[in-house]
Design an enzyme around this catalytic site. Structure first.
Site, PDB file in Angstrom:
ATOM      1  NE  ARG A  49      -7.729   1.930  -4.252  1.00 16.35           N
ATOM      2  CZ  ARG A  49      -7.002   2.197  -3.176  1.00 16.35           C
ATOM      3  NH1 ARG A  49      -7.573   2.661  -2.074  1.00 16.35           N
ATOM      4  NH2 ARG A  49      -5.700   2.023  -3.189  1.00 16.35           N
ATOM      5  CB  CYS A  65       0.461  -0.769   1.729  1.00 19.82           C
ATOM      6  SG  CYS A  65      -0.832  -1.722   2.548  1.00 19.82           S
ATOM      7  CG  ASP A  99      -2.605  -4.494   3.899  1.00 23.98           C
ATOM      8  OD1 ASP A  99      -2.971  -3.376   4.322  1.00 23.98           O
ATOM      9  OD2 ASP A  99      -3.155  -5.063   2.928  1.00 23.98           O
ATOM     10  CD  GLN A 130       1.260   0.294  -1.254  1.00 22.54           C
ATOM     11  OE1 GLN A 130       0.264   1.006  -1.247  1.00 22.54           O
ATOM     12  NE2 GLN A 130       2.402   0.692  -0.706  1.00 22.54           N
ATOM     13  NE  ARG A 166       0.961   3.565  -4.223  1.00 22.64           N
ATOM     14  CZ  ARG A 166      -0.326   3.439  -3.860  1.00 22.64           C
ATOM     15  NH1 ARG A 166      -0.631   3.384  -2.581  1.00 22.64           N
ATOM     16  NH2 ARG A 166      -1.278   3.319  -4.768  1.00 22.64           N
ATOM     17  CG  HIS A 197      -2.518  -2.163  -3.928  1.00 19.63           C
ATOM     18  ND1 HIS A 197      -2.602  -1.184  -4.902  1.00 19.63           N
ATOM     19  CD2 HIS A 197      -2.554  -1.493  -2.728  1.00 19.63           C
ATOM     20  CE1 HIS A 197      -2.681   0.004  -4.335  1.00 19.63           C
ATOM     21  NE2 HIS A 197      -2.655  -0.154  -3.027  1.00 19.63           N
TER      22      HIS A 197
HETATM   23  N1  NVA Z   1      -5.494  -4.734   1.798  1.00 15.82           N
HETATM   24  C1  NVA Z   1      -5.928  -3.360   1.924  1.00 15.82           C
HETATM   25  C2  NVA Z   1      -4.958  -2.448   1.263  1.00 15.82           C
HETATM   26  C3  NVA Z   1      -5.269  -0.990   1.413  1.00 15.82           C
HETATM   27  C4  NVA Z   1      -4.314  -0.119   0.660  1.00 15.82           C
HETATM   28  C5  NVA Z   1      -7.339  -3.200   1.369  1.00 15.82           C
HETATM   29  O1  NVA Z   1      -7.614  -3.784   0.307  1.00 15.82           O
HETATM   30  O2  NVA Z   1      -8.152  -2.526   1.982  1.00 15.82           O
HETATM   31  N1   CP Z   2      -1.867   2.203   0.228  1.00 10.22           N
HETATM   32  C1   CP Z   2      -2.959   2.669  -0.422  1.00 10.22           C
HETATM   33  O1   CP Z   2      -3.308   2.234  -1.543  1.00 10.22           O
HETATM   34  O2   CP Z   2      -3.572   3.676   0.235  1.00 10.22           O
HETATM   35  P1   CP Z   2      -4.989   4.324  -0.120  1.00 10.22           P
HETATM   36  O3   CP Z   2      -6.032   3.265   0.138  1.00 10.22           O
HETATM   37  O4   CP Z   2      -5.106   5.496   0.783  1.00 10.22           O
HETATM   38  O5   CP Z   2      -4.987   4.704  -1.577  1.00 10.22           O
END
Ligand code: NVA
Ligand code: CP
Length: 305
Positions: free
Chosen positions: A103, A259, A219, A133, A287, A130
């Site tokens: 990540r 998500c 989101d 997800q 997930r 992502h």
């Molecule tokens: N769009 C959000 C998704 C979190 C799972 C982010 O990147 O923070």
């Molecule tokens: N939806 C998601 O990726 O959650 P986290 O940021 O908690 O991993």
């Protein structure tokens, strides 16, 4: 040849369904208390540059359930944070572990890591995409509706990483995606241009976007790394909250998905996310099952030299 999952375009239509079916099979077996260990003896590294709850826990638990050992790495505590290149990091990790989940902020860095690694690399979220997800969300929709193709999904909010992965899913699978985004916050035009004619539509009015939707998805308005823009975004997204009134514009049996993490009162009203149409916790659970299927698909059959 090792395979990576950096965006959903790395998978074919049939492979997406293969992973969804495998996720369903693994979930059923886990619920019956049967544990498969197709990754026994292997190790999978997880690198985190950004915070996480779901991805962190579901990957670690999934890796363990598949019989492998997880190695959790925080980017800031690695030599990566002190100038070691992603390429050297990839080459070194490839000598120790059998797969990497990462990540990170930069999508290009994750792509470079995958290119230099001789083991499968899985994108656990970048600023651009992502894929885990959305693969897992496709599994959830398949579980609830028994189909994905032919349905209508309305995505309301920011044209961000999650929206990009939804568009890439629509590139591969025949469902209709209606995006409702404020002007200035629409998805990357290049990502939009990749979608087959007629499958993806962008609206600036959320009411228009939810028309005939089987699923209403949202989101956060401020993604990780955009905290400085929070105030500006709160203003720009006013009117894009998924409220009970907006849900009424979708089909009667429409499902609500997010998500997570969610901000009640911003992108979604508490009455919606905590209401009868919401499936957000089944979605979060999946997930685990979907990522086990992804790792089974990418790592279990691999023989690395
Ligand atoms: N769009 C959000 C998704 C979190 C799972 C982010 O990147 O923070
Ligand atoms: N939806 C998601 O990726 O959650 P986290 O940021 O908690 O991993």
């Amino acid at each position: 040849m090792k395979r990576d999952l950096i965006t959903l375009l790395d998978l074919s239509h049939d492979e997406i369904f293969l992973i969804i079916k495998e996720a369903a099979r693994l979930k059923k077996r886990q619920k019956k208390g049967i544990s498969d260990k197709p990754l026994a003896g292997k190790s999978v590294a997880m690198i985190f540059e950004k915070p996480s709850t779901r991805t962190r826990v579901s990957f670690e638990v999934g890796i363990t359930q598949l019989g492998a050992s997880p190695v959790v790495l925080h980017a800031g505590e690695m030599q990566l944070g002190r100038g070691e290149t992603v390429e050297d990091t990839a080459r070194v990790l490839s000598r120790y572990v059998d797969g990497i989940m990462i990540r990170a902020y930069s999508h290009q860095s994750v792509a470079a890591l995958a290119k230099a690694a001789s083991i499968p690399v899985i994108n656990g979220l970048t600023d651009f995409a992502h894929p885990c997800q959305i693969l897992s969300d496709l599994f959830t929709i398949y579980e609830k509706k028994n189909t994905i193709e032919g349905i209508t999904i309305a995505y309301i909010g920011d044209g961000n990483n999650v929206a990009h992965s939804w568009i890439m899913a629509a590139d591969q699978l025949d469902f209709s995606l209606r995006l409702g985004c404020p002007e200035g916050y629409t998805p990357d035009p290049e990502v939009l241009a990749g979608a087959p004619e007629g499958r993806v539509a962008v609206f600036h009015d959320p009411k228009e976007a939810v028309a005939d939707a089987d699923v209403v998805y949202t989101d956060v308005w401020t993604s990780m790394g955009q905290e400085a823009e929070k105030q500006k975004r709160l203003e720009a997204f006013r009117g894009f909250c998924v409220t009970p009134a907006l849900m009424k514009g979708a089909r009667d049996n429409a499902l609500f998905m997010h998500c997570l993490p969610a901000h009640r009162g911003e992108e979604v009203a508490a009455d919606v996310i905590d209401g009868k149409q919401s499936i957000v916790f089944d979605q979060a659970e999946n997930r685990l099952h979907a990522q086990k299927a992804i790792m089974f698909f990418l790592i279990a059959e691999e023989n690395h030299t």
